[in-house]
Write an enzyme that holds these catalytic residues in place. Structure first.
Site, PDB file in Angstrom:
ATOM      1  N   LYS A 284       7.614  -4.372  15.238  1.00  0.00           N
ATOM      2  CA  LYS A 284       8.013  -3.067  14.704  1.00  0.00           C
ATOM      3  C   LYS A 284       8.864  -2.318  15.733  1.00  0.00           C
ATOM      4  CE  LYS A 284       7.091  -1.364  11.297  1.00  0.00           C
ATOM      5  NZ  LYS A 284       7.702  -1.443   9.930  1.00  0.00           N
TER       6      LYS A 284
ATOM      7  N   ALA B  76      -8.588  -8.709  20.189  1.00  0.00           N
ATOM      8  CA  ALA B  76      -7.903  -8.967  21.470  1.00  0.00           C
ATOM      9  C   ALA B  76      -6.846  -7.878  21.692  1.00  0.00           C
ATOM     10  CB  ALA B  76      -7.236 -10.336  21.422  1.00  0.00           C
TER      11      ALA B  76
ATOM     12  N   THR C 212       5.754   2.765  12.815  1.00  0.00           N
ATOM     13  CA  THR C 212       4.362   3.044  13.161  1.00  0.00           C
ATOM     14  C   THR C 212       4.249   3.679  14.544  1.00  0.00           C
ATOM     15  OG1 THR C 212       2.306   1.915  13.758  1.00  0.00           O
ATOM     16  CG2 THR C 212       4.286   0.614  13.927  1.00  0.00           C
ATOM     17  N   ASP C 213       3.171   4.438  14.740  1.00  0.00           N
ATOM     18  CA  ASP C 213       2.925   5.013  16.069  1.00  0.00           C
ATOM     19  C   ASP C 213       2.552   3.941  17.095  1.00  0.00           C
ATOM     20  OD1 ASP C 213       0.392   4.414  15.072  1.00  0.00           O
ATOM     21  OD2 ASP C 213      -0.451   6.420  15.421  1.00  0.00           O
ATOM     22  N   GLU C 214       2.206   2.740  16.602  1.00  0.00           N
ATOM     23  CA  GLU C 214       1.772   1.681  17.525  1.00  0.00           C
ATOM     24  C   GLU C 214       2.887   1.205  18.448  1.00  0.00           C
ATOM     25  OE1 GLU C 214      -0.414  -1.526  15.880  1.00  0.00           O
ATOM     26  OE2 GLU C 214      -1.564  -0.240  14.560  1.00  0.00           O
TER      27      GLU C 214
ATOM     28  N   PHE D 290      -9.263  -1.570   7.803  1.00  0.00           N
ATOM     29  CA  PHE D 290     -10.569  -1.044   8.208  1.00  0.00           C
ATOM     30  C   PHE D 290     -11.305  -0.267   7.103  1.00  0.00           C
ATOM     31  CE2 PHE D 290     -12.720   2.453  10.818  1.00  0.00           C
ATOM     32  CZ  PHE D 290     -13.879   1.717  11.023  1.00  0.00           C
TER      33      PHE D 290
ATOM     34  N   PHE E 158       0.817  -1.226   0.000  1.00  0.00           N
ATOM     35  CA  PHE E 158       0.000   0.000   0.000  1.00  0.00           C
ATOM     36  C   PHE E 158       0.851   1.277   0.000  1.00  0.00           C
ATOM     37  CE2 PHE E 158      -2.318   2.722   3.368  1.00  0.00           C
ATOM     38  CZ  PHE E 158      -2.856   3.579   2.419  1.00  0.00           C
TER      39      PHE E 158
ATOM     40  N   ASN F 153      -2.256   6.077  11.284  1.00  0.00           N
ATOM     41  CA  ASN F 153      -3.014   5.276  10.298  1.00  0.00           C
ATOM     42  C   ASN F 153      -3.148   5.970   8.951  1.00  0.00           C
ATOM     43  OD1 ASN F 153      -3.854   4.206  12.984  1.00  0.00           O
ATOM     44  ND2 ASN F 153      -5.062   2.838  11.690  1.00  0.00           N
TER      45      ASN F 153
ATOM     46  N   LEU G 287     -18.046  -3.026  12.817  1.00  0.00           N
ATOM     47  CA  LEU G 287     -17.260  -2.294  13.821  1.00  0.00           C
ATOM     48  C   LEU G 287     -16.835  -3.236  14.933  1.00  0.00           C
ATOM     49  CD1 LEU G 287     -19.031   1.077  14.673  1.00  0.00           C
ATOM     50  CD2 LEU G 287     -16.699   0.745  13.876  1.00  0.00           C
TER      51      LEU G 287
ATOM     52  N   TYR H 139       2.341  -7.679  16.105  1.00  0.00           N
ATOM     53  CA  TYR H 139       2.775  -6.764  15.042  1.00  0.00           C
ATOM     54  C   TYR H 139       3.578  -5.596  15.604  1.00  0.00           C
ATOM     55  CZ  TYR H 139       2.454  -2.640  12.035  1.00  0.00           C
ATOM     56  OH  TYR H 139       2.762  -1.490  11.336  1.00  0.00           O
TER      57      TYR H 139
END
Ligand code: NAD
Ligand code: DAU
Length: 331
Positions: free
Chosen positions: A151, A271, A120-122, A187, A11, A176, A203, A147
């Site tokens: 990272k 989860a 990523t901000d995650e 999503f 992507f 995102n 959702l 994930y």
């Protein structure tokens, strides 16, 4: 300038390659991509005559060594990127995100090649729903999922290779992304393609979780600012003040499709579902002079809906299998 783009058929990578070819005629692009389920060579069709695609893995050390040795810059997008998949089977995440990044770092170290690591901000975990707090480069790492933990590990390796081996690297942690060419497991494109098929959006849980949406072209413009003006060893957070709850995203999409605002279903929650992400991008704005072009989320979403309507051939083949995977987990 010879640029090696890992994950350039995914992507964000494919959008990066297309933007780079359009805007920077002096750059010669080679893509290294394993073409996993998430990679699609047709995402590079608009620039196929200007880009070399090498199909292979970033864990293949001899291949990586050769390609890095022929490059001036590596921009590293390749990853297993989907949280839900990492909950079902973490092992490819360890291989690609950790071993693959290690393999690249060793190659750029040997060849003295500039490296930009896409993250990523995650890695920072999540924030409470109702707080003014946002992630900054100083926020401690606290990843939640397989994930995001892989990272986080890859980011920490990049930092260590800068400090221990003087590797010339920068890191960006972005929120995102949305826009064209995003896999329909994610999503926004999942709900868009559901709505095109007349299926109600889904959702997770109550839908109150918040994500900080940024258009993929704004992310990639920020990456070029960091490559050109960033300081080696620094971490830059990329975000466009796009905080929106999942419920608001679904309602906006329903509005674009002319459907009733309550025409969606609640399904099994993820989860360990992170509550909220929010980015403080002031370093990028003040030090590097970057600002986003897509400032109206509804307009950006409507353009993305048009893209999926006009490119059904690009996503249709993956739809049934993607939904079958979700059905197995009640989502
Ligand atoms: P994606 O899943 O759409 O694309 C990943 C690409 O990497 C695919 O083309 C895939 O074939 C390739 N790939 C996977 N394993 C590989 C391997 N071993 N060797 C070579 N290629 C391999 O992902 P994306 O959403 O475009 O994300 C790109 C990067 O940006 C990732 O590093 C991700 O962590 C990061 N990121 C994504 C977002 C987002 O919102 N999507 C936000 C911030 C950061
Ligand atoms: O924050 C950056 C991250 O954003 C990237 O590092 C990841 O690669 C990227 O996938 C994305 O992670 P998320 O887990 O936030 O994205 P996803 O599209 O999977 O889900 C966004 C939100 O929507 C999340 O709160 C879960 C929810 N969701 C997701 C799906 C697929 C739903 O409510 N319904 C769904 O069908």
């Amino acid at each position: 300038m010879r640029v090696l783009v890992t994950g350039g058929a995914g992507f964000i990578g494919a959008n990066f390659v297309q933007q780079t070819v359009r805007e920077r005629p002096e750059v010669r692009v080679t893509v290294l991509d394993a073409l996993t389920y998430a990679g699609d060579r047709t995402s590079l069709d608009p620039v196929a005559d200007r880009v070399e695609l090498v199909v292979g893995s970033i864990t293949d050390a001899p291949l990586v060594d050769r390609l890095v040795g022929e490059s001036d810059l590596v921009v590293h997008f390749a990853a297993e990127s989907h949280n839900d998949n990492s909950l079902n089977d973490p092992s490819p995440f360890v291989q690609t995100n950790l071993v693959g990044t290690f393999t690249l770092l060793e190659a750029v170290r040997r060849h003295g090649v500039r490296f930009h690591h896409i993250s990523t901000d995650e890695v920072y975990g999540d924030l409470p729903l109702d707080s003014p707090e946002r992630f900054t480069p100083e926020t401690p790492y606290n990843p939640s999922s397989p994930y995001s933990s892989t990272k986080a590990g890859s980011d920490l390796m990049v930092r260590a290779w800068v400090r221990s081996f003087d590797v010339r690297a920068t890191i960006s942690n972005c929120s995102n992304n949305y826009g064209p060419y995003q896999h329909i497991e994610k999503f926004i494109p999942r709900q868009i393609t559901n709505l095109i098929d007349g299926v109600r959006p889904r959702l997770y849980g109550a839908g109150l979780n918040v994500r900080d949406w940024i258009h993929v072209e704004d992310h990639n413009a920020a990456v070029w600012s960091i490559i050109e003006k960033g300081t080696i060893g620094e971490t830059y957070l990329i975000g466009a003040d796009g905080e929106t709850s999942n419920l608001e995203v679904v309602r906006t999409l329903l509005g674009i499709f002319g459907r009733d605002a309550d025409d969606f279903d609640h399904v099994t929650d993820r989860a360990g579902h992170d509550l909220r992400y929010a980015i403080d991008a002031s370093r990028l704005r003040t030090e590097l002079g970057w600002s986003p072009s897509y400032t109206d989320f509804r307009e950006g979403l409507a353009a993305t809906v048009d893209w999926y309507r006009e490119h059904e051939a690009w996503w249709r083949g993956a739809k049934a299998a993607t939904e079958a995977k979700y059905a197995a987990t009640g989502q």
